[in-house]
Design a protein around this motif. Structure first.
Motif, mmCIF file in Angstrom:
data_model
loop_
_atom_site.group_PDB
_atom_site.id
_atom_site.type_symbol
_atom_site.label_atom_id
_atom_site.label_comp_id
_atom_site.label_asym_id
_atom_site.label_seq_id
_atom_site.Cartn_x
_atom_site.Cartn_y
_atom_site.Cartn_z
ATOM 1 N N TRP A 29 0.840 -1.197 0.000
ATOM 2 C CA TRP A 29 0.000 0.000 0.000
ATOM 3 C C TRP A 29 0.875 1.247 0.000
ATOM 4 O O TRP A 29 1.792 1.375 0.831
ATOM 5 C CB TRP A 29 -0.904 -0.005 1.235
ATOM 6 N N ASN A 30 0.609 2.135 -0.920
ATOM 7 C CA ASN A 30 1.243 3.446 -0.944
ATOM 8 C C ASN A 30 2.775 3.350 -0.819
ATOM 9 O O ASN A 30 3.376 4.032 0.000
ATOM 10 C CB ASN A 30 0.663 4.318 0.172
ATOM 11 N N TRP A 54 -4.967 -3.236 10.054
ATOM 12 C CA TRP A 54 -5.783 -3.531 8.877
ATOM 13 C C TRP A 54 -7.031 -4.230 9.371
ATOM 14 O O TRP A 54 -6.942 -5.247 10.065
ATOM 15 C CB TRP A 54 -5.001 -4.441 7.938
ATOM 16 N N SER A 70 -10.229 -1.214 6.075
ATOM 17 C CA SER A 70 -9.698 0.056 6.589
ATOM 18 C C SER A 70 -8.299 -0.189 7.109
ATOM 19 O O SER A 70 -8.008 -1.232 7.691
ATOM 20 C CB SER A 70 -10.559 0.590 7.727
ATOM 21 N N HIS A 83 -7.154 5.278 6.890
ATOM 22 C CA HIS A 83 -7.008 5.192 5.440
ATOM 23 C C HIS A 83 -8.070 4.209 4.953
ATOM 24 O O HIS A 83 -8.033 3.038 5.336
ATOM 25 C CB HIS A 83 -5.626 4.667 5.050
ATOM 26 N N CYS A 85 -9.745 1.931 2.137
ATOM 27 C CA CYS A 85 -9.136 1.215 1.017
ATOM 28 C C CYS A 85 -10.185 0.439 0.235
ATOM 29 O O CYS A 85 -11.272 0.174 0.724
ATOM 30 C CB CYS A 85 -8.088 0.241 1.541
ATOM 31 N N LYS A 86 -9.803 0.049 -0.949
ATOM 32 C CA LYS A 86 -10.591 -0.876 -1.760
ATOM 33 C C LYS A 86 -9.701 -2.067 -2.071
ATOM 34 O O LYS A 86 -8.541 -1.909 -2.434
ATOM 35 C CB LYS A 86 -11.032 -0.237 -3.090
ATOM 36 N N SER A 87 -10.218 -3.250 -1.911
ATOM 37 C CA SER A 87 -9.449 -4.449 -2.199
ATOM 38 C C SER A 87 -9.285 -4.601 -3.706
ATOM 39 O O SER A 87 -10.232 -4.432 -4.468
ATOM 40 C CB SER A 87 -10.162 -5.670 -1.628
#
Length: 94
Positions: A29-30, A54, A70, A83, A85-87
């Motif tokens: 992530w990121n 997570w 999240s 943050h 998120c989308k899987s």
């Protein structure tokens, strides 16, 4: 990807009911690569190292909402940054 770790033997988790203590999740992530251990919680599924958390919330039917996890970040100030998120893995059946 979620994996169980039992006595050093790693196996991919196909269903949420297969989660056992020692399981962990790998998250990219990121530009960060996180490997977070499973943390037993009552109201949601959590993987945390106490800096990153997570989470999968539960739907009204009791199934985990795997498409909208999240990620919470504990900042040095003690503040918690969320943050959403989308899987990317829509094929998961957790």
């Amino acid at each position: 990807m979620i994996r169980n770790n039992i006595n050093g033997d790693f196996s991919k988790v196909e269903k949420i009911s297969e989660l056992k203590p020692g399981a962990f999740i790998n998250i990219n992530w990121n530009k960060k690569k996180l490997m977070l251990p499973y943390s037993l919680r009552k109201d949601y599924i959590s993987f945390t190292d106490r800096k990153w958390d997570w989470r999968y919330q539960f739907n009204k039917d009791g199934s985990p909402d795997i498409n909208n996890p999240s990620l919470y970040e504990l900042l040095p100030s003690g503040e918690v940054k969320t943050h959403f998120c989308k899987s990317e893995d829509k094929s998961s059946n957790l």
